[in-house]
Write a protein that holds these residues in place. Structure first.
Motif, PDB file in Angstrom:
ATOM      1  N   ILE A  36       9.980  53.213 -22.080  1.00 20.50           N
ATOM      2  CA  ILE A  36       8.901  53.522 -23.017  1.00 20.50           C
ATOM      3  C   ILE A  36       8.605  52.259 -23.781  1.00 20.50           C
ATOM      4  O   ILE A  36       9.236  51.956 -24.773  1.00 20.50           O
ATOM      5  CB  ILE A  36       9.302  54.564 -24.069  1.00 20.50           C
ATOM      6  CG1 ILE A  36      10.260  55.560 -23.461  1.00 20.50           C
ATOM      7  CG2 ILE A  36       8.103  55.219 -24.667  1.00 20.50           C
ATOM      8  CD1 ILE A  36      11.014  56.301 -24.493  1.00 20.50           C
ATOM      9  N   SER A  37       7.623  51.553 -23.328  1.00 18.33           N
ATOM     10  CA  SER A  37       7.283  50.299 -23.986  1.00 18.33           C
ATOM     11  C   SER A  37       6.995  50.579 -25.450  1.00 18.33           C
ATOM     12  O   SER A  37       6.443  51.610 -25.794  1.00 18.33           O
ATOM     13  CB  SER A  37       6.075  49.668 -23.322  1.00 18.33           C
ATOM     14  OG  SER A  37       5.357  50.619 -22.599  1.00 18.33           O
ATOM     15  N   GLY A  38       7.370  49.621 -26.263  1.00 11.67           N
ATOM     16  CA  GLY A  38       7.348  49.792 -27.708  1.00 11.67           C
ATOM     17  C   GLY A  38       6.108  50.412 -28.299  1.00 11.67           C
ATOM     18  O   GLY A  38       6.185  51.408 -29.024  1.00 11.67           O
ATOM     19  N   SER A  67       0.171  52.540 -14.925  1.00  9.56           N
ATOM     20  CA  SER A  67      -0.021  52.711 -16.363  1.00  9.56           C
ATOM     21  C   SER A  67       1.296  52.887 -17.126  1.00  9.56           C
ATOM     22  O   SER A  67       2.076  53.806 -16.870  1.00  9.56           O
ATOM     23  CB  SER A  67      -0.908  53.936 -16.571  1.00  9.56           C
ATOM     24  OG  SER A  67      -0.781  54.416 -17.884  1.00  9.56           O
ATOM     25  N   ASN A  68       1.527  52.016 -18.088  1.00 12.00           N
ATOM     26  CA  ASN A  68       2.684  52.177 -18.971  1.00 12.00           C
ATOM     27  C   ASN A  68       2.559  53.453 -19.795  1.00 12.00           C
ATOM     28  O   ASN A  68       3.562  54.096 -20.126  1.00 12.00           O
ATOM     29  CB  ASN A  68       2.791  50.995 -19.943  1.00 12.00           C
ATOM     30  CG  ASN A  68       3.152  49.695 -19.243  1.00 12.00           C
ATOM     31  OD1 ASN A  68       3.847  49.710 -18.230  1.00 12.00           O
ATOM     32  ND2 ASN A  68       2.681  48.577 -19.766  1.00 12.00           N
ATOM     33  N   HIS A  69       1.337  53.790 -20.115  1.00 13.08           N
ATOM     34  CA  HIS A  69       1.081  54.995 -20.912  1.00 13.08           C
ATOM     35  C   HIS A  69       1.539  56.259 -20.164  1.00 13.08           C
ATOM     36  O   HIS A  69       2.066  57.195 -20.773  1.00 13.08           O
ATOM     37  CB  HIS A  69      -0.417  55.057 -21.241  1.00 13.08           C
ATOM     38  CG  HIS A  69      -0.880  56.362 -21.791  1.00 13.08           C
ATOM     39  ND1 HIS A  69      -0.543  56.795 -23.059  1.00 13.08           N
ATOM     40  CD2 HIS A  69      -1.644  57.345 -21.246  1.00 13.08           C
ATOM     41  CE1 HIS A  69      -1.089  57.990 -23.256  1.00 13.08           C
ATOM     42  NE2 HIS A  69      -1.754  58.345 -22.180  1.00 13.08           N
ATOM     43  N   CYS A 167      -4.225  43.562 -26.349  1.00 10.75           N
ATOM     44  CA  CYS A 167      -5.098  44.738 -26.441  1.00 10.75           C
ATOM     45  C   CYS A 167      -5.506  45.264 -25.080  1.00 10.75           C
ATOM     46  O   CYS A 167      -5.957  44.500 -24.224  1.00 10.75           O
ATOM     47  CB  CYS A 167      -6.402  44.382 -27.153  1.00 10.75           C
ATOM     48  SG  CYS A 167      -6.222  44.081 -28.876  1.00 10.75           S
ATOM     49  N   GLY A 168      -5.338  46.563 -24.903  1.00  9.33           N
ATOM     50  CA  GLY A 168      -5.896  47.257 -23.751  1.00  9.33           C
ATOM     51  C   GLY A 168      -7.051  48.120 -24.245  1.00  9.33           C
ATOM     52  O   GLY A 168      -8.222  47.753 -24.149  1.00  9.33           O
ATOM     53  N   THR A 169      -6.703  49.265 -24.848  1.00 14.78           N
ATOM     54  CA  THR A 169      -7.735  50.091 -25.479  1.00 14.78           C
ATOM     55  C   THR A 169      -8.051  49.594 -26.888  1.00 14.78           C
ATOM     56  O   THR A 169      -9.085  49.948 -27.446  1.00 14.78           O
ATOM     57  CB  THR A 169      -7.266  51.556 -25.619  1.00 14.78           C
ATOM     58  OG1 THR A 169      -6.143  51.594 -26.508  1.00 14.78           O
ATOM     59  CG2 THR A 169      -6.873  52.136 -24.273  1.00 14.78           C
ATOM     60  N   GLY A 170      -7.131  48.832 -27.478  1.00 16.79           N
ATOM     61  CA  GLY A 170      -7.317  48.368 -28.854  1.00 16.79           C
ATOM     62  C   GLY A 170      -6.745  49.324 -29.893  1.00 16.79           C
ATOM     63  O   GLY A 170      -6.848  49.075 -31.095  1.00 16.79           O
ATOM     64  N   THR A 171      -6.129  50.395 -29.439  1.00 17.13           N
ATOM     65  CA  THR A 171      -5.587  51.397 -30.370  1.00 17.13           C
ATOM     66  C   THR A 171      -4.463  50.812 -31.229  1.00 17.13           C
ATOM     67  O   THR A 171      -4.392  51.049 -32.441  1.00 17.13           O
ATOM     68  CB  THR A 171      -5.063  52.616 -29.590  1.00 17.13           C
ATOM     69  OG1 THR A 171      -6.105  53.103 -28.756  1.00 17.13           O
ATOM     70  CG2 THR A 171      -4.606  53.719 -30.524  1.00 17.13           C
ATOM     71  N   TYR A 252       0.286  42.406 -19.991  1.00 15.84           N
ATOM     72  CA  TYR A 252      -0.045  42.329 -21.421  1.00 15.84           C
ATOM     73  C   TYR A 252       0.636  41.169 -22.145  1.00 15.84           C
ATOM     74  O   TYR A 252      -0.002  40.244 -22.607  1.00 15.84           O
ATOM     75  CB  TYR A 252       0.350  43.629 -22.131  1.00 15.84           C
ATOM     76  CG  TYR A 252      -0.422  44.841 -21.714  1.00 15.84           C
ATOM     77  CD1 TYR A 252      -1.700  45.078 -22.197  1.00 15.84           C
ATOM     78  CD2 TYR A 252       0.132  45.776 -20.839  1.00 15.84           C
ATOM     79  CE1 TYR A 252      -2.410  46.205 -21.822  1.00 15.84           C
ATOM     80  CE2 TYR A 252      -0.574  46.906 -20.456  1.00 15.84           C
ATOM     81  CZ  TYR A 252      -1.835  47.116 -20.955  1.00 15.84           C
ATOM     82  OH  TYR A 252      -2.539  48.231 -20.580  1.00 15.84           O
ATOM     83  N   THR A 253       1.952  41.240 -22.248  1.00 15.02           N
ATOM     84  CA  THR A 253       2.620  40.343 -23.198  1.00 15.02           C
ATOM     85  C   THR A 253       2.721  38.903 -22.690  1.00 15.02           C
ATOM     86  O   THR A 253       2.740  37.972 -23.488  1.00 15.02           O
ATOM     87  CB  THR A 253       4.013  40.875 -23.579  1.00 15.02           C
ATOM     88  OG1 THR A 253       4.765  41.102 -22.375  1.00 15.02           O
ATOM     89  CG2 THR A 253       3.896  42.195 -24.318  1.00 15.02           C
ATOM     90  N   GLY A 254       2.755  38.716 -21.362  1.00 17.78           N
ATOM     91  CA  GLY A 254       2.725  37.349 -20.821  1.00 17.78           C
ATOM     92  C   GLY A 254       1.442  36.657 -21.263  1.00 17.78           C
ATOM     93  O   GLY A 254       1.440  35.514 -21.731  1.00 17.78           O
TER      94      GLY A 254
HETATM   95  C1  LIG Z   1      -0.536  49.717 -23.326  1.00 14.71           C
HETATM   96  C2  LIG Z   1      -0.047  48.387 -23.716  1.00 14.71           C
HETATM   97  C3  LIG Z   1      -0.784  47.543 -24.567  1.00 14.71           C
HETATM   98  C4  LIG Z   1      -2.172  47.889 -25.033  1.00 14.71           C
HETATM   99  O1  LIG Z   1      -2.176  48.763 -26.102  1.00 14.71           O
HETATM  100  P1  LIG Z   1      -3.549  49.336 -26.651  1.00 14.71           P
HETATM  101  O2  LIG Z   1      -3.147  50.120 -27.821  1.00 14.71           O
HETATM  102  O3  LIG Z   1      -4.129  50.209 -25.564  1.00 14.71           O
HETATM  103  O4  LIG Z   1      -4.451  48.210 -26.956  1.00 14.71           O
HETATM  104  C5  LIG Z   1      -0.222  46.344 -24.944  1.00 14.71           C
HETATM  105  N1  LIG Z   1       0.991  45.965 -24.492  1.00 14.71           N
HETATM  106  C6  LIG Z   1       1.698  46.735 -23.658  1.00 14.71           C
HETATM  107  C7  LIG Z   1       2.987  46.241 -23.179  1.00 14.71           C
HETATM  108  C8  LIG Z   1       1.210  47.964 -23.238  1.00 14.71           C
HETATM  109  O5  LIG Z   1       1.934  48.710 -22.390  1.00 14.71           O
END
Ligand SMILES: *Cc1c(COP(=O)(O)O)cnc(C)c1O
Length: 296
Positions: A36-38, A67-69, A167-171, A252-254
């Motif tokens: 569960i990514s942070g 999807s990590n989500h 940022c993916g969705t920016g939430t 994302y984080t890279g």
């Molecule tokens: C989903 C995710 C994001 C993006 O988060 P948002 O809230 O959608 O912008 C960033 N980093 C990681 C590692 C993620 O899994």
């Protein structure tokens, strides 16, 4: 009892990483849990509470095959002993991705729908709609932002001038913006190509009871788009691991760390800036890379 602050670690990047007087601390949300990514953990919290308060016992959400989500939702529902359903974009492959295998392993029921239906978020008719609580794709929404805002409650926030996240969705960024100090600036590194509307989408969900909502989206470090990568990115991630012992993911984080280093080198930050870099986790995504791509 283990508390969040036991798991979290502020890791200061050394001068060899930053080449400057800018100090950079990393909030290691990746340490919360390998799967569960942070940031997903934080984003899901209020959705699950909302579902419980409405007595809805099946969580349904949407995601792509990596999807990590999706995995995070599957795992969170397992912990809460509630049913969950994942609506996955595209045809069911012969061999499921690692992500989907994990999600299934945690008890998520998967349904595959074609891209057009996915775009329109059509729920397959065989799913019983009674009892269903829908978490938007990627956890996007006000409740997601409300949970993400709490990321800043667990640290000594005052000392930073800038907070930076992927940022993916920016939430997540919306949450950070809602809870930052007035003098702080939040910067989001957009990992999607051509998603300029993200700024408006963030403004919709940001908690605007707060005074100063200044934030900035940087669109220069998507490396060609979502989950795209090249040798520069991979080399950088390996170097970051060797020098700082920080593992990152290529989606994302890279890209986040690459961007921060580049921005520092480009003198983006004024002298004596104190950066807080949010390591949002997501390491499971690296399982889809060819073997031996990464040193970790
Ligand atoms: C989903 C995710 C994001 C993006 O988060 P948002 O809230 O959608 O912008 C960033 N980093 C990681 C590692 C993620 O899994």
């Amino acid at each position: 009892m283990t508390t969040l602050s036991d798991i979290l670690e502020i890791h200061s990047l050394s001068a060899s990483f930053t080449h400057s007087k800018t100090s950079s601390d990393v909030l290691r949300l990746d340490k919360i849990h390998p799967v569960i990514s942070g940031n997903k953990w934080f984003k899901l919290k209020y959705y699950l509470q909302d579902a419980a308060s409405k007595n809805l016992n099946t969580i349904l959400t949407f995601g792509g095959p990596y999807s990590n989500h999706i995995v995070a939702t599957a795992f969170a529902c397992k912990l809460q002993h509630i049913k969950c359903i994942g609506i996955i974009r595209g045809e069911k492959p012969e061999i499921l991705s690692h992500t989907l295998q994990s999600a299934e392993h945690y008890g998520m029921e998967l349904f595959f729908i074609d891209r057009t239906s996915y775009k329109n978020k059509i729920i397959p008719s065989q799913i019983d709609s009674e009892d269903l609580y829908i978490v938007p794709e990627g956890g996007y929404g006000k409740l997601g932002g409300k949970g993400a805002a709490e990321i800043l409650d667990i640290i000594d926030l005052e000392k930073y001038s800038h907070i930076i996240c992927a940022c993916g969705t920016g939430t997540t960024l919306a949450g950070l913006v809602s809870n930052k100090k007035e003098y702080q600036k939040v910067i989001g590194i957009n990992v999607l190509k051509g998603y300029e509307k993200i700024t408006d989408d963030i403004k919709i969900i940001v908690d605007n009871t707060h005074q100063n909502l200044k934030f900035e989206i940087n669109n220069d470090y998507h490396f060609g788009g979502y989950a795209k990568y090249n040798a520069d990115l991979i080399n950088f991630m390996n170097l970051l691991w060797v020098k700082e012992k920080i593992p990152t993911d290529f989606v994302y984080t890279g890209k986040l760390f690459f961007a921060v280093k580049q921005m520092i080198l480009n003198d983006y930050f004024e002298k004596d800036s104190r950066l807080l870099i949010i390591h949002s986790g997501g390491l499971q995504g690296n399982l889809s890379l060819p073997d031996k791509t990464l040193l970790f």
